[in-house]
Design a protein around this motif. Sequence first.
Motif, PDB file in Angstrom:
ATOM      1  N   THR A   1       0.822  -1.223   0.000  1.00 56.98           N
ATOM      2  CA  THR A   1       0.000   0.000   0.000  1.00 56.98           C
ATOM      3  C   THR A   1       0.853   1.270   0.000  1.00 56.98           C
ATOM      4  N   GLU A   2       2.041   1.220   0.620  1.00 58.48           N
ATOM      5  CA  GLU A   2       2.834   2.459   0.725  1.00 58.48           C
ATOM      6  C   GLU A   2       3.959   2.539  -0.312  1.00 58.48           C
ATOM      7  N   ARG A   3       4.557   1.370  -0.644  1.00 58.79           N
ATOM      8  CA  ARG A   3       5.702   1.408  -1.565  1.00 58.79           C
ATOM      9  C   ARG A   3       5.373   0.878  -2.953  1.00 58.79           C
ATOM     10  N   GLY A   4       4.182   0.300  -3.094  1.00 57.51           N
ATOM     11  CA  GLY A   4       3.754  -0.186  -4.417  1.00 57.51           C
ATOM     12  C   GLY A   4       4.503  -1.422  -4.879  1.00 57.51           C
ATOM     13  N   ILE A   5       5.061  -2.186  -3.925  1.00 60.83           N
ATOM     14  CA  ILE A   5       5.749  -3.430  -4.332  1.00 60.83           C
ATOM     15  C   ILE A   5       5.310  -4.611  -3.467  1.00 60.83           C
ATOM     16  N   ILE A   6       5.442  -5.800  -4.059  1.00 65.05           N
ATOM     17  CA  ILE A   6       5.370  -7.036  -3.274  1.00 65.05           C
ATOM     18  C   ILE A   6       6.817  -7.434  -3.042  1.00 65.05           C
ATOM     19  N   PHE A   7       7.200  -7.577  -1.781  1.00 67.40           N
ATOM     20  CA  PHE A   7       8.597  -7.933  -1.529  1.00 67.40           C
ATOM     21  C   PHE A   7       8.681  -9.375  -1.070  1.00 67.40           C
ATOM     22  N   SER A   8       9.043 -10.249  -2.032  1.00 67.04           N
ATOM     23  CA  SER A   8       9.128 -11.667  -1.730  1.00 67.04           C
ATOM     24  C   SER A   8      10.233 -12.266  -2.574  1.00 67.04           C
ATOM     25  N   VAL A   9      10.551 -13.522  -2.308  1.00 68.62           N
ATOM     26  CA  VAL A   9      11.680 -14.122  -3.015  1.00 68.62           C
ATOM     27  C   VAL A   9      11.200 -15.376  -3.739  1.00 68.62           C
ATOM     28  N   ALA A  10      10.174 -15.152  -4.579  1.00 66.75           N
ATOM     29  CA  ALA A  10       9.433 -16.268  -5.168  1.00 66.75           C
ATOM     30  C   ALA A  10       9.788 -16.542  -6.626  1.00 66.75           C
ATOM     31  N   GLY A  11      10.757 -15.791  -7.188  1.00 62.54           N
ATOM     32  CA  GLY A  11      11.139 -16.028  -8.583  1.00 62.54           C
ATOM     33  C   GLY A  11       9.957 -15.853  -9.514  1.00 62.54           C
ATOM     34  N   THR A  12       9.909 -16.718 -10.543  1.00 61.12           N
ATOM     35  CA  THR A  12       8.829 -16.603 -11.528  1.00 61.12           C
ATOM     36  C   THR A  12       7.876 -17.801 -11.468  1.00 61.12           C
ATOM     37  N   GLY A  13       8.059 -18.635 -10.447  1.00 62.78           N
ATOM     38  CA  GLY A  13       7.205 -19.828 -10.323  1.00 62.78           C
ATOM     39  C   GLY A  13       5.790 -19.459  -9.906  1.00 62.78           C
ATOM     40  N   LYS A  14       4.911 -20.442 -10.008  1.00 61.65           N
ATOM     41  CA  LYS A  14       3.492 -20.205  -9.687  1.00 61.65           C
ATOM     42  C   LYS A  14       3.051 -21.064  -8.516  1.00 61.65           C
ATOM     43  N   VAL A  15       2.003 -20.588  -7.819  1.00 61.73           N
ATOM     44  CA  VAL A  15       1.476 -21.323  -6.672  1.00 61.73           C
ATOM     45  C   VAL A  15      -0.022 -21.057  -6.551  1.00 61.73           C
ATOM     46  N   GLY A  16      -0.747 -22.007  -6.003  1.00 64.13           N
ATOM     47  CA  GLY A  16      -2.208 -21.885  -5.867  1.00 64.13           C
ATOM     48  C   GLY A  16      -2.594 -21.352  -4.504  1.00 64.13           C
ATOM     49  N   PHE A  17      -2.499 -20.037  -4.330  1.00 62.60           N
ATOM     50  CA  PHE A  17      -2.797 -19.401  -3.027  1.00 62.60           C
ATOM     51  C   PHE A  17      -4.177 -19.835  -2.534  1.00 62.60           C
ATOM     52  N   VAL A  18      -4.242 -20.113  -1.227  1.00 64.00           N
ATOM     53  CA  VAL A  18      -5.496 -20.648  -0.670  1.00 64.00           C
ATOM     54  C   VAL A  18      -6.027 -19.708   0.409  1.00 64.00           C
TER      55      VAL A  18
END
Length: 282
Positions: free
Chosen positions: A151-168
């Motif tokens: 909300t404040e910096r406009g980024i998602i800061f994670s170390v997830a590369g380009t892979g995909k996952v099925g968020f639950v």
Amino acid sequence: MAKILVTGATGTNGKALIKRLNELKADFRIGVRNQEQAEKLFPGSQIAQFDFSDPNTYENAVQNVDKVFLLGPPLTLKVDELLNPFIDFLNEKGIKRVVYFSAFGSDKMGSSLDFHIKIEEKLKNDGFDYTILRPSFFAQNFKNYDYENITERGIIFSVAGTGKVGFVDVHDIANVAATALLNEGHSKKTYELTGPETHSFTDVATLLSDVVSKEITYPNPSAAQFRDVLAQAGAPSFIADYLIEVYSAIVNNEVNIITNDIEKVTGKKPTSLKEVLKRDFN
Ligand SMILES: NC(=O)c1ccc[n+]([C@@H]2O[C@H](COP(=O)([O-])OP(=O)(O)OC[C@H]3O[C@@H](n4cnc5c(N)ncnc54)[C@H](OP(=O)(O)O)[C@@H]3O)[C@@H](O)[C@H]2O)c1
């Protein structure tokens, strides 16, 4: 009806489970470290002092209990060493019905994060009447862990590369947990719980941009950059190591999988990530 002990009740999944158990008018008891806080969170519920690391709290917590929802803390190494004394206590008391909160992909993570697998094995080997829940990455992680960045910096800061996952959605997990706790037919079952589709973190940035009506990006930092930023923020180094290892399952595209276990158990289709983001960011 059997009485359930809910552990981890003050956390993200515990709160969702208590909500569901209340909706279903289930008979349950809550084991917490901070009773005062829990009395405010869960007015009218039966609350017992409980700490995995304090065996003196076990006996009172399991009064009239014959089923346990077992959830260990995140960002903690050797969770098996924390939970094992309580699991042994349950075994001695003959409380065999345990719904254990594990993690999807934990069998693909390195040896420092093998605690979920060790606990699953212990429950199986020690003769428990278990149900194992292996949820995927929570859709609520973005609100819980990245709200300010988004909300404040406009980024998602994670170390997830380009892979995909099925968020639950944790409410879908809670519905499965409550169903398994309150109904027959879930003994010795392992449920892998995913959302209805997989997304990369770049996809999530696009979804979030739409939800919050401003551009959100995913910078896709390297592990070294991620480690540096966390160190600069004062986080202990094991946190970066832990997260890099957890997220390696996404980086390596090993959790780019959808299951239908939520619908199989609850009869309801899993909630989309976008629905959860709309709830959490509006
Ligand atoms: N984040 C993900 O995407 C993801 C995905 C799959 C699986 N998981 C697994 O999910 C679990 C965490 O679930 P969550 O996010 O719902 O947890 P959470 O919100 O962090 O809550 C953790 C709960 O554990 C309680 N707790 C901590 N230490 C305790 C102790 N010594 N004795 C008794 N209770 C204790 C906390 O109580 P207090 O109020 O006293 O602190 C709190 O209720 C972890 O096992 C993690 O591996 C996470």
